[in-house]
Design an enzyme around this catalytic site. Structure first.
Site, mmCIF file in Angstrom:
data_model
loop_
_atom_site.group_PDB
_atom_site.id
_atom_site.type_symbol
_atom_site.label_atom_id
_atom_site.label_comp_id
_atom_site.label_asym_id
_atom_site.label_seq_id
_atom_site.Cartn_x
_atom_site.Cartn_y
_atom_site.Cartn_z
ATOM 1 C CG ASP A 71 -2.041 -0.944 1.199
ATOM 2 O OD1 ASP A 71 -2.926 -0.761 0.366
ATOM 3 O OD2 ASP A 71 -2.041 -1.888 2.002
ATOM 4 N NE ARG A 79 0.464 -0.291 4.472
ATOM 5 C CZ ARG A 79 -0.502 0.150 5.259
ATOM 6 N NH1 ARG A 79 -0.238 1.033 6.207
ATOM 7 N NH2 ARG A 79 -1.747 -0.301 5.128
ATOM 8 N NE ARG A 144 -6.394 5.495 2.978
ATOM 9 C CZ ARG A 144 -6.955 4.314 3.196
ATOM 10 N NH1 ARG A 144 -7.732 4.113 4.263
ATOM 11 N NH2 ARG A 144 -6.755 3.332 2.333
ATOM 12 C CE LYS A 174 -6.319 1.852 -1.258
ATOM 13 N NZ LYS A 174 -5.271 1.120 -0.524
ATOM 14 C CG HIS A 175 -11.514 1.531 -0.003
ATOM 15 N ND1 HIS A 175 -11.052 2.840 0.113
ATOM 16 C CD2 HIS A 175 -10.540 0.740 0.501
ATOM 17 C CE1 HIS A 175 -9.865 2.823 0.709
ATOM 18 N NE2 HIS A 175 -9.523 1.571 0.952
ATOM 19 C CG HIS A 187 -8.775 -0.959 9.219
ATOM 20 N ND1 HIS A 187 -9.004 0.122 8.408
ATOM 21 C CD2 HIS A 187 -7.682 -1.596 8.713
ATOM 22 C CE1 HIS A 187 -8.081 0.150 7.447
ATOM 23 N NE2 HIS A 187 -7.277 -0.882 7.614
ATOM 24 C CG ASP A 259 -10.199 -3.339 2.360
ATOM 25 O OD1 ASP A 259 -8.989 -3.570 2.560
ATOM 26 O OD2 ASP A 259 -10.737 -2.255 2.627
#
Length: 365
Positions: A71, A79, A144, A174-175, A187, A259
């Site tokens: 990601d 990351r 984001r 996404k998403h 999450h 996801d």
């Protein structure tokens, strides 16, 4: 037939690893499952050399033409920020591009992200985000989401994807079908989004309509849309959202990616076994499970067991595996990019830092 089912089930999984080195236990279960690929996180990444070694060892146990996912959206989801350099967020770059009239900034971001991804041995970044930057989701999505309006999201994503493609890196929109009006973090919980089918079609789904032929992969979220025919079922397990809307109405023909199936948004609704079977039955091509070997193996065994129980599901599983393998072969046919020299790596880091400075200076006062 039993071996064919096992191979098919494994080839529909993309899995995460525990740490920075491949353990004997991970090597053992990867060899059994033979997944379609791996996804790494900051917990797995120290530097480029170590990351490339980890991926080489892990993907040697995977199916052919494997995904090497990470990601890197920029901003809060990046990351590689510690191991390379921090990349500005999608929203900051979109604002800078709009303020200066230079859409090339977005393409440059895509190109730099792709170069960074390749330096660490990845072939896929799970970006761009196509969710609308609406007030309802601001606390969850933050920077984001690129823009509040469809046109802004489409412009950003189109240029970003062009930057990735120019470097031979695969992106993932996404998403789906959209988290812009969501107030919960999937999450942890299942977001319940009260938009009607008409509202979603005119707004949240518009970027997917516009970009359907430019998106190699689309990630489906775990939100529920009770004011639509999808009702309360998370989209990632919904035949309505994946088969009826994404496949039939939008005519999407790329890879459909779930996801992370470890998220509370799906596991609070149904156990992993049911979630895995439901996702494949609904039309998902690749199931992402990002951490737990137990959950990975439970999903793998559940797909096999359902295939042994049901002729209909067995045929679906085998057909989906064959179809997805062909798509992977087309997207991931290239060899792993050559490692950068120390000087090349440092020059890339400096380019990213200069790009970040340029984006900050281009923000409106």
């Amino acid at each position: 037939m039993a071996m064919m089912l096992r191979r098919a089930a494994g080839s529909l999984l993309v899995v995460g690893l525990e740490g920075t080195e491949l353990t004997r236990l991970e090597r053992a279960w990867l060899t059994v499952v033979q997944p379609a690929g791996i996804i790494l996180f900051r917990r797995n990444i120290v530097d480029a050399q170590q990351t490339r070694k980890l991926q080489a060892e892990a993907t040697a146990c995977c199916a052919a033409h494997s995904l090497r996912c990470v990601d890197v959206e920029g901003g809060p989801v990046d990351r590689l920020r510690d191991a390379l350099a921090p990349m500005p967020s999608a929203q900051a770059v979109a604002i800078a591009a709009q303020h200066t009239g230079k859409s090339g900034l977005v393409r440059e971001q895509g190109k730099l992200i792709a170069q960074g991804v390749k330096a660490f041995g990845f072939n896929t970044t799970l970006a761009p985000v196509l969710d609308l930057a609406l007030p309802e989701s601001a606390a969850v999505m933050g920077a984001r989401a690129a823009a509040p309006a469809v046109a802004g999201v489409v412009s950003y994503a189109r240029n970003f994807l062009a930057g990735l493609a120019a470097q031979g890196v695969v992106g993932c929109g996404k998403h789906f079908p959209g988290l812009g009006a969501g107030t919960l973090d999937s999450h942890l919980d299942t977001p319940v989004i009260g938009r009607s089918t008409r509202e979603l079609w005119a707004n949240d789904l518009a970027p997917y309509r516009e970009l359907r032929n430019e998106l190699p992969m689309i990630m489906v979220n775990h939100a529920a849309y009770p004011c639509t025919p999808g009702k309360d079922k998370p989209a990632s397990a919904s035949t309505y959202w994946i088969t009826t809307v994404l496949h039939k109405r939008l005519g999407y023909r790329g890879i459909i990616f779930s996801d992370d199936m470890e998220m509370g948004g799906i596991l609070k609704y149904m156990p992993m076994e049911e979630a895995a079977v439901s996702a494949i039955a609904a039309g998902v091509d690749l199931i992402e499970i990002c951490h737990s070997p137990e959950l990975i193996l439970r999903a793998y065994e559940a797909l096999i067991a359902e295939g042994e129980r049901s002729r209909v599901f067995s045929k679906l599983l085998l057909d989906r595996a064959s179809q997805t393998a062909r798509r992977r072969a087309k997207l991931f046919a290239g060899a792993v990019p050559r490692a950068l020299t120390a000087r090349q790596f440092e020059l890339l880091r400096e380019r990213i830092l200069r790009f970040g400075k340029k984006v900050r200076e281009a923000q409106p006062a």
